[in-house]
Design a protein around this motif. Structure first.
Motif, mmCIF file in Angstrom:
data_model
loop_
_atom_site.group_PDB
_atom_site.id
_atom_site.type_symbol
_atom_site.label_atom_id
_atom_site.label_comp_id
_atom_site.label_asym_id
_atom_site.label_seq_id
_atom_site.Cartn_x
_atom_site.Cartn_y
_atom_site.Cartn_z
ATOM 1 N N PHE A 1 1.553 72.209 -14.055
ATOM 2 C CA PHE A 1 0.981 73.552 -14.051
ATOM 3 C C PHE A 1 -0.033 73.715 -12.921
ATOM 4 C CE2 PHE A 1 2.318 73.078 -18.526
ATOM 5 C CZ PHE A 1 3.207 74.136 -18.581
ATOM 6 N N ALA A 2 -0.778 72.661 -12.634
ATOM 7 C CA ALA A 2 -1.740 72.733 -11.530
ATOM 8 C C ALA A 2 -1.025 72.750 -10.182
ATOM 9 C CB ALA A 2 -2.708 71.554 -11.602
ATOM 10 N N LEU A 3 -0.010 71.910 -10.031
ATOM 11 C CA LEU A 3 0.675 71.769 -8.755
ATOM 12 C C LEU A 3 1.482 73.009 -8.390
ATOM 13 C CD1 LEU A 3 1.256 69.805 -6.411
ATOM 14 C CD2 LEU A 3 3.226 68.997 -7.718
ATOM 15 N N VAL A 4 2.171 73.615 -9.340
ATOM 16 C CA VAL A 4 3.047 74.745 -9.034
ATOM 17 C C VAL A 4 2.264 75.939 -8.485
ATOM 18 C CG1 VAL A 4 3.097 75.915 -11.287
ATOM 19 C CG2 VAL A 4 5.148 75.889 -9.822
ATOM 20 N N ARG A 5 0.984 76.000 -8.763
ATOM 21 C CA ARG A 5 0.152 77.098 -8.271
ATOM 22 C C ARG A 5 -0.438 76.820 -6.889
ATOM 23 N NH1 ARG A 5 -0.921 76.863 -13.834
ATOM 24 N NH2 ARG A 5 -0.487 78.830 -14.899
ATOM 25 N N GLN A 6 -0.237 75.589 -6.388
ATOM 26 C CA GLN A 6 -0.895 75.199 -5.134
ATOM 27 C C GLN A 6 0.042 74.967 -3.959
ATOM 28 O OE1 GLN A 6 -4.264 75.211 -5.110
ATOM 29 N NE2 GLN A 6 -4.102 75.842 -7.251
ATOM 30 N N VAL A 7 1.331 74.766 -4.229
ATOM 31 C CA VAL A 7 2.275 74.447 -3.156
ATOM 32 C C VAL A 7 3.505 75.354 -3.264
ATOM 33 C CG1 VAL A 7 1.514 72.028 -3.026
ATOM 34 C CG2 VAL A 7 3.445 72.632 -4.493
ATOM 35 N N THR A 8 4.348 75.327 -2.227
ATOM 36 C CA THR A 8 5.573 76.124 -2.273
ATOM 37 C C THR A 8 6.495 75.567 -3.353
ATOM 38 O OG1 THR A 8 6.818 74.797 -0.689
ATOM 39 C CG2 THR A 8 5.408 76.551 0.207
ATOM 40 N N HIS B 1 9.632 74.827 -3.185
ATOM 41 C CA HIS B 1 10.466 73.722 -2.711
ATOM 42 C C HIS B 1 9.660 72.429 -2.584
ATOM 43 C CE1 HIS B 1 13.888 76.432 -0.971
ATOM 44 N NE2 HIS B 1 13.834 76.434 -2.292
ATOM 45 N N THR B 2 8.404 72.527 -2.195
ATOM 46 C CA THR B 2 7.542 71.341 -2.164
ATOM 47 C C THR B 2 7.309 70.838 -3.579
ATOM 48 O OG1 THR B 2 6.469 72.096 -0.134
ATOM 49 C CG2 THR B 2 5.299 70.436 -1.442
ATOM 50 N N PHE B 3 7.071 71.759 -4.493
ATOM 51 C CA PHE B 3 6.890 71.397 -5.898
ATOM 52 C C PHE B 3 8.110 70.639 -6.413
ATOM 53 C CE2 PHE B 3 7.545 72.564 -10.416
ATOM 54 C CZ PHE B 3 6.419 71.970 -10.958
ATOM 55 N N GLY B 4 9.288 71.156 -6.151
ATOM 56 C CA GLY B 4 10.522 70.498 -6.583
ATOM 57 C C GLY B 4 10.693 69.122 -5.964
ATOM 58 N N LEU B 5 10.336 68.998 -4.682
ATOM 59 C CA LEU B 5 10.444 67.703 -4.009
ATOM 60 C C LEU B 5 9.490 66.680 -4.630
ATOM 61 C CD1 LEU B 5 11.682 66.029 -1.703
ATOM 62 C CD2 LEU B 5 9.814 66.866 -0.250
ATOM 63 N N VAL B 6 8.256 67.108 -4.886
ATOM 64 C CA VAL B 6 7.274 66.205 -5.507
ATOM 65 C C VAL B 6 7.753 65.778 -6.895
ATOM 66 C CG1 VAL B 6 4.916 66.065 -6.445
ATOM 67 C CG2 VAL B 6 5.304 67.059 -4.187
ATOM 68 N N GLN B 7 8.224 66.738 -7.684
ATOM 69 C CA GLN B 7 8.719 66.417 -9.025
ATOM 70 C C GLN B 7 9.905 65.454 -8.957
ATOM 71 O OE1 GLN B 7 6.289 67.231 -10.866
ATOM 72 N NE2 GLN B 7 6.938 68.922 -12.160
ATOM 73 N N SER B 8 10.777 65.645 -7.970
ATOM 74 C CA SER B 8 11.959 64.780 -7.853
ATOM 75 C C SER B 8 11.585 63.343 -7.525
ATOM 76 C CB SER B 8 12.920 65.329 -6.801
ATOM 77 O OG SER B 8 12.457 65.086 -5.492
ATOM 78 N N ASN C 1 9.807 79.230 -0.068
ATOM 79 C CA ASN C 1 8.637 78.862 0.728
ATOM 80 C C ASN C 1 7.379 79.590 0.285
ATOM 81 O OD1 ASN C 1 9.912 76.983 2.405
ATOM 82 N ND2 ASN C 1 10.827 78.647 3.597
ATOM 83 N N GLN C 2 7.468 80.276 -0.830
ATOM 84 C CA GLN C 2 6.307 80.974 -1.361
ATOM 85 C C GLN C 2 5.580 80.062 -2.356
ATOM 86 O OE1 GLN C 2 9.472 81.729 -1.898
ATOM 87 N NE2 GLN C 2 9.737 81.647 -4.106
ATOM 88 N N ILE C 3 4.308 80.336 -2.520
ATOM 89 C CA ILE C 3 3.497 79.546 -3.448
ATOM 90 C C ILE C 3 3.486 80.245 -4.803
ATOM 91 C CG2 ILE C 3 1.155 78.742 -3.960
ATOM 92 C CD1 ILE C 3 0.789 78.326 -0.955
ATOM 93 N N GLY C 4 3.708 79.485 -5.841
ATOM 94 C CA GLY C 4 3.647 80.008 -7.202
ATOM 95 C C GLY C 4 4.976 80.520 -7.703
ATOM 96 N N LEU C 5 5.039 80.700 -9.017
ATOM 97 C CA LEU C 5 6.281 81.135 -9.658
ATOM 98 C C LEU C 5 6.487 82.641 -9.618
ATOM 99 C CD1 LEU C 5 6.161 78.875 -12.844
ATOM 100 C CD2 LEU C 5 7.683 78.627 -10.885
ATOM 101 N N GLY C 6 5.422 83.407 -9.552
ATOM 102 C CA GLY C 6 5.530 84.855 -9.699
ATOM 103 C C GLY C 6 5.987 85.604 -8.469
ATOM 104 N N SER C 7 5.847 85.023 -7.303
ATOM 105 C CA SER C 7 6.184 85.758 -6.087
ATOM 106 C C SER C 7 7.696 85.816 -5.887
ATOM 107 C CB SER C 7 5.501 85.103 -4.887
ATOM 108 O OG SER C 7 5.866 83.752 -4.792
ATOM 109 N N GLN C 8 8.135 86.919 -5.385
ATOM 110 C CA GLN C 8 9.530 87.180 -5.035
ATOM 111 C C GLN C 8 10.490 87.091 -6.225
ATOM 112 O OE1 GLN C 8 10.293 84.541 -1.686
ATOM 113 N NE2 GLN C 8 9.732 86.187 -0.281
ATOM 114 N N LYS C 9 10.040 87.497 -7.402
ATOM 115 C CA LYS C 9 10.913 87.493 -8.581
ATOM 116 C C LYS C 9 12.141 88.366 -8.362
ATOM 117 C CE LYS C 9 7.857 86.413 -12.405
ATOM 118 N NZ LYS C 9 7.274 86.853 -13.676
ATOM 119 N N GLU C 10 11.924 89.516 -7.732
ATOM 120 C CA GLU C 10 13.038 90.433 -7.504
ATOM 121 C C GLU C 10 14.084 89.805 -6.596
ATOM 122 O OE1 GLU C 10 9.794 91.355 -6.616
ATOM 123 O OE2 GLU C 10 9.347 92.272 -8.551
#
Length: 188
Positions: free
Chosen positions: A35-42, A44-51, A128-137
């Motif tokens: 929850f902390a990380l997803v708000r701080q990085v893009t 795709h970066t979040f997914g890479l770190v989690q992987s 390449n956006q930061i956070g889950l809420g951006s570019q939902k559309e």
């Protein structure tokens, strides 16, 4: 193998440390780090770190749960278990199975599909956006227009959901065993 007598102090400490380490790691990974990380990085970066982190996390849990079950089983022979000890043994076993499912199946499957989704997202300048809420559309539009992406998203959601369920069940098992262990300490 039936053992006689009580475990040594070293075995007790090892058992408690392994159980505590598992619980702390599960708490951190499940409820804080992501929850902390997803708000701080893009994304795709979040997914890479989690992987990269999740395989280590799942295999550490698998090893810890195996050690906890083995130590408990050695000092609690099946023939001598009361009902509370039987439940605790079952909880150790379930936690081991849940970690194994995540390490061997759900984690790798979710990661594989995530990378497939990522490639489609890159083609549409998403991720390449930061956070889950951006570019939902834009994500919703991509899902509507690209059947391959829609299928990836559905498959990812299934594996991710099953992985989360296994992780939550394992966390509940570990928490219950840690509480039971704490309640049966002779003294602090």
């Amino acid at each position: 193998m039936v053992t006689e007598g009580d475990p040594t102090d070293l075995v007790k400490v090892l058992h408690l440390l392994v159980l505590s380490f598992s619980w702390g790691m599960q708490l951190w990974v499940s409820f804080i780090a992501g929850f902390a990380l997803v708000r701080q990085v893009t994304l795709h970066t979040f997914g890479l770190v989690q992987s990269k982190l999740f395989p280590v996390y799942f295999y550490c849990l698998l090893a810890n749960n195996f050690v906890s079950l083995a130590v408990y089983a050695v000092y609690h022979p099946r023939e001598l278990l009361d009902s509370h000890e039987s439940v605790q043994m079952a909880l150790y076993f379930v936690a081991l199975i849940m970690a194994g499912l995540n390490a061997q199946w759900f984690g790798p499957a979710a990661t594989e599909v995530m990378f497939q989704m990522r490639e489609v997202e890159k083609e549409h300048d998403l991720g390449n956006q930061i956070g889950l809420g951006s570019q939902k559309e834009a994500y919703a539009k991509l899902k509507e227009q690209d059947p391959k992406y829609k299928a990836y998203k559905s498959t990812f959601g299934r594996y991710h959901g099953l992985s989360n369920l296994c992780n939550l069940i394992g966390f509940i098992c570990t928490t219950t065993n840690l509480i039971y262990t704490a309640l049966n300490l002779s003294t602090i």
